[in-house]
Scaffold this active site. Structure first.
Site, PDB file in Angstrom:
ATOM      1  N   GLY A   9       0.812  -1.222   0.000  1.00 55.97           N
ATOM      2  CA  GLY A   9       0.000   0.000   0.000  1.00 55.97           C
ATOM      3  C   GLY A   9       0.846   1.273   0.000  1.00 55.97           C
ATOM      4  N   GLU A  37       2.582  -8.260  -1.566  1.00 54.02           N
ATOM      5  CA  GLU A  37       1.350  -8.883  -1.045  1.00 54.02           C
ATOM      6  C   GLU A  37       1.291 -10.381  -1.290  1.00 54.02           C
ATOM      7  OE1 GLU A  37       1.486  -6.096  -2.865  1.00 54.02           O
ATOM      8  OE2 GLU A  37       0.235  -4.553  -1.926  1.00 54.02           O
ATOM      9  N   GLU A  90       1.603   1.848  -3.485  1.00 54.21           N
ATOM     10  CA  GLU A  90       0.337   2.228  -4.135  1.00 54.21           C
ATOM     11  C   GLU A  90      -0.050   3.667  -3.788  1.00 54.21           C
ATOM     12  OE1 GLU A  90      -1.295  -1.519  -2.487  1.00 54.21           O
ATOM     13  OE2 GLU A  90      -2.275  -1.706  -4.432  1.00 54.21           O
TER      14      GLU A  90
HETATM   15  C1  HXC Z   1       1.747  -3.619  10.211  1.00 54.19           C
HETATM   16  C2  HXC Z   1       4.027  -3.341  10.170  1.00 54.19           C
HETATM   17  C3  HXC Z   1       4.038  -3.323   8.758  1.00 54.19           C
HETATM   18  C4  HXC Z   1       2.788  -3.457   8.090  1.00 54.19           C
HETATM   19  C5  HXC Z   1       6.065  -3.103   9.460  1.00 54.19           C
HETATM   20  N1  HXC Z   1       5.299  -3.186  10.560  1.00 54.19           N
HETATM   21  N2  HXC Z   1       5.318  -3.172   8.345  1.00 54.19           N
HETATM   22  N3  HXC Z   1       2.887  -3.469  10.873  1.00 54.19           N
HETATM   23  N4  HXC Z   1       1.675  -3.605   8.860  1.00 54.19           N
HETATM   24  N5  HXC Z   1       2.680  -3.433   6.772  1.00 54.19           N
HETATM   25  C6  HXC Z   1       5.732  -3.153  11.955  1.00 54.19           C
HETATM   26  C7  HXC Z   1       6.442  -4.436  12.369  1.00 54.19           C
HETATM   27  O1  HXC Z   1       5.503  -5.434  12.704  1.00 54.19           O
HETATM   28  C8  HXC Z   1       7.224  -3.967  13.568  1.00 54.19           C
HETATM   29  O2  HXC Z   1       6.355  -3.870  14.674  1.00 54.19           O
HETATM   30  C9  HXC Z   1       7.622  -2.538  13.161  1.00 54.19           C
HETATM   31  O3  HXC Z   1       6.707  -2.158  12.148  1.00 54.19           O
HETATM   32  C10 HXC Z   1       9.025  -2.472  12.599  1.00 54.19           C
HETATM   33  O4  HXC Z   1       9.136  -3.420  11.567  1.00 54.19           O
HETATM   34  P1  HXC Z   1      10.444  -4.328  11.335  1.00 54.19           P
HETATM   35  O5  HXC Z   1      10.049  -5.427  10.435  1.00 54.19           O
HETATM   36  O6  HXC Z   1      11.024  -4.696  12.663  1.00 54.19           O
HETATM   37  O7  HXC Z   1      11.384  -3.279  10.632  1.00 54.19           O
HETATM   38  P2  HXC Z   1      12.573  -3.519   9.581  1.00 54.19           P
HETATM   39  O8  HXC Z   1      13.419  -4.680  10.013  1.00 54.19           O
HETATM   40  O9  HXC Z   1      13.201  -2.179   9.372  1.00 54.19           O
HETATM   41  O10 HXC Z   1      11.848  -3.984   8.232  1.00 54.19           O
HETATM   42  C11 HXC Z   1      11.033  -3.092   7.522  1.00 54.19           C
HETATM   43  C12 HXC Z   1      10.173  -3.834   6.444  1.00 54.19           C
HETATM   44  C13 HXC Z   1       9.346  -4.939   7.122  1.00 54.19           C
HETATM   45  C14 HXC Z   1      11.103  -4.454   5.377  1.00 54.19           C
HETATM   46  C15 HXC Z   1       9.309  -2.771   5.795  1.00 54.19           C
HETATM   47  O11 HXC Z   1       8.700  -4.385   8.263  1.00 54.19           O
HETATM   48  C16 HXC Z   1       8.280  -5.533   6.232  1.00 54.19           C
HETATM   49  O12 HXC Z   1       8.582  -6.372   5.376  1.00 54.19           O
HETATM   50  N6  HXC Z   1       7.011  -5.147   6.431  1.00 54.19           N
HETATM   51  C17 HXC Z   1       5.873  -5.688   5.715  1.00 54.19           C
HETATM   52  C18 HXC Z   1       5.842  -5.217   4.302  1.00 54.19           C
HETATM   53  C19 HXC Z   1       4.622  -5.726   3.567  1.00 54.19           C
HETATM   54  O13 HXC Z   1       4.389  -6.936   3.438  1.00 54.19           O
HETATM   55  N7  HXC Z   1       3.784  -4.824   3.039  1.00 54.19           N
HETATM   56  C20 HXC Z   1       2.594  -5.154   2.333  1.00 54.19           C
HETATM   57  C21 HXC Z   1       1.437  -5.095   3.263  1.00 54.19           C
HETATM   58  S1  HXC Z   1      -0.084  -5.568   2.449  1.00 54.19           S
HETATM   59  P3  HXC Z   1       6.829  -4.276  16.157  1.00 54.19           P
HETATM   60  O14 HXC Z   1       5.583  -4.147  16.959  1.00 54.19           O
HETATM   61  O15 HXC Z   1       7.380  -5.654  16.055  1.00 54.19           O
HETATM   62  O16 HXC Z   1       7.880  -3.247  16.473  1.00 54.19           O
HETATM   63  C22 HXC Z   1      -0.513  -4.197   1.580  1.00 54.19           C
HETATM   64  C23 HXC Z   1      -1.663  -4.206   0.621  1.00 54.19           C
HETATM   65  C24 HXC Z   1      -2.726  -5.035   1.085  1.00 54.19           C
HETATM   66  O17 HXC Z   1       0.039  -3.191   1.691  1.00 54.19           O
HETATM   67  C25 HXC Z   1      -3.700  -5.243   0.017  1.00 54.19           C
HETATM   68  C26 HXC Z   1      -4.434  -6.522   0.201  1.00 54.19           C
HETATM   69  C27 HXC Z   1      -5.705  -6.376   1.012  1.00 54.19           C
END
Ligand code: HXC
Length: 256
Positions: free
Chosen positions: A107, A130, A110
């Site tokens: 997102g 995703e 996006e």
């Molecule tokens: C909720 C998230 C998050 C997310 C990170 N956090 N991304 N929480 N939703 N999308 C939170 C983590 O859980 C963590 O919380 C804190 O942020 C720090 O994240 P880390 O992973 O420890 O940080 P880092 O090592 O710097 O890595 C950063 C990152 C990684 C590479 C961005 O966080 C990551 O891969 N995030 C997910 C990316 C992702 O899959 N995005 C797509 C989402 S789906 P705590 O509490 O542990 O500190 C989408 C569209 C959906 O966007 C459409 C379909 C319906």
């Protein structure tokens, strides 16, 4: 309670900072609703000529908030029309620049693509991961990314979930400029001020016309562009802009 977004006004430019740095600016419903509702009056304000959307140094936004979505059912998602408020943000008429530093994933990527252009820090990383969560882009990514970078690169990113860096993003046309991270905001604001200094009817018309190139057919797009071009001759800013050129002076646009 922490504000989901911070809004600052600098003259005719509005700077919007996503404000969940500890969650890598994950876009939860509060952020979405604030972006749609709090920016709407500014979008309609003739005194606002450009938005700049930014995140933190580490993350523009790491996607929709996975923790908020994880347990939702199909019925909930469908009945809430989850993500629909983003359409309101996307349809604002004021030019918007995304200043992307760090991660712009899912997102987050996006959201950047809902803006009129993306300026990327050399640290920026883009992706649509995703697929790794068992879903697909849900905020327009499959459509906008494909229009912007073509099918080959869109399939590569969306099917593998891999990230691409700022240079690759610029090469494939997702990003307008790559800027050293420490200069990102300065250069983005300078550009935003330039855009905001022009007549708002002209900048609105310009972005509407360019968007038509992506959204419709060529013939319809060219006709739409010509009609908007004609209509701008009804504005005082057109008279001022052209008179200033002929008189060799700087124009003073009034937004009229
Ligand atoms: C909720 C998230 C998050 C997310 C990170 N956090 N991304 N929480 N939703 N999308 C939170 C983590 O859980 C963590 O919380 C804190 O942020 C720090 O994240 P880390 O992973 O420890 O940080 P880092 O090592 O710097 O890595 C950063 C990152 C990684 C590479 C961005 O966080 C990551 O891969 N995030 C997910 C990316 C992702 O899959 N995005 C797509 C989402 S789906 P705590 O509490 O542990 O500190 C989408 C569209 C959906 O966007 C459409 C379909 C319906």
């Amino acid at each position: 309670m922490e504000q989901p977004i911070i809004i600052e006004r600098q003259g005719r430019v509005v700077i919007v900072t996503l404000n969940r740095p500890a969650a890598r600016n994950a876009l939860n419903s509060e952020v979405m609703v604030a972006m749609a509702n709090e920016l709407a009056p500014l979008d309609r304000d003739p005194g606002v000529g450009c938005f700049v959307i930014r995140g933190s140094e580490k993350a523009f936004a790491a996607g929709a908030d996975i923790k908020e979505m994880a347990d939702k059912s199909f019925s909930q998602m469908y009945n809430e029309d989850f993500f629909a408020a983003w359409d309101r943000f996307a349809s604002f008429r004021t030019p918007k620049i995304a200043a992307v530093s760090g991660y712009a994933l899912g997102g987050g990527c996006e959201l950047a693509m809902m803006c009129d252009m993306i300026f990327a820090a050399d640290t920026a990383m883009f992706g649509q991961p995703e697929i790794k969560l068992g879903v697909i882009p849900g905020m327009g990514g499959s459509q906008r990314l494909t229009k912007l970078v073509g099918k080959a690169k869109a399939m590569d990113l969306i099917l593998t979930g891999r990230m691409m860096d700022a240079q690759e993003a610029e090469r494939c046309g997702l990003v307008a400029r790559v800027i050293p991270a420490e200069k990102l905001i300065e250069e983005t604001l300078k550009t935003a001020e330039t855009i905001a200094g022009y007549g708002k009817a002209a900048t609105t018309a310009a972005r509407e016309a360019v968007d038509r190139a992506l959204e419709g057919g060529l013939r319809e797009g060219i006709l739409f562009e010509r009609r908007l071009f004609h209509a701008l001759f009804a504005t005082a800013d057109q008279k001022e802009g052209m008179a200033a050129f002929v008189e060799k002076r700087a124009p003073a646009f009034k937004g009229e």
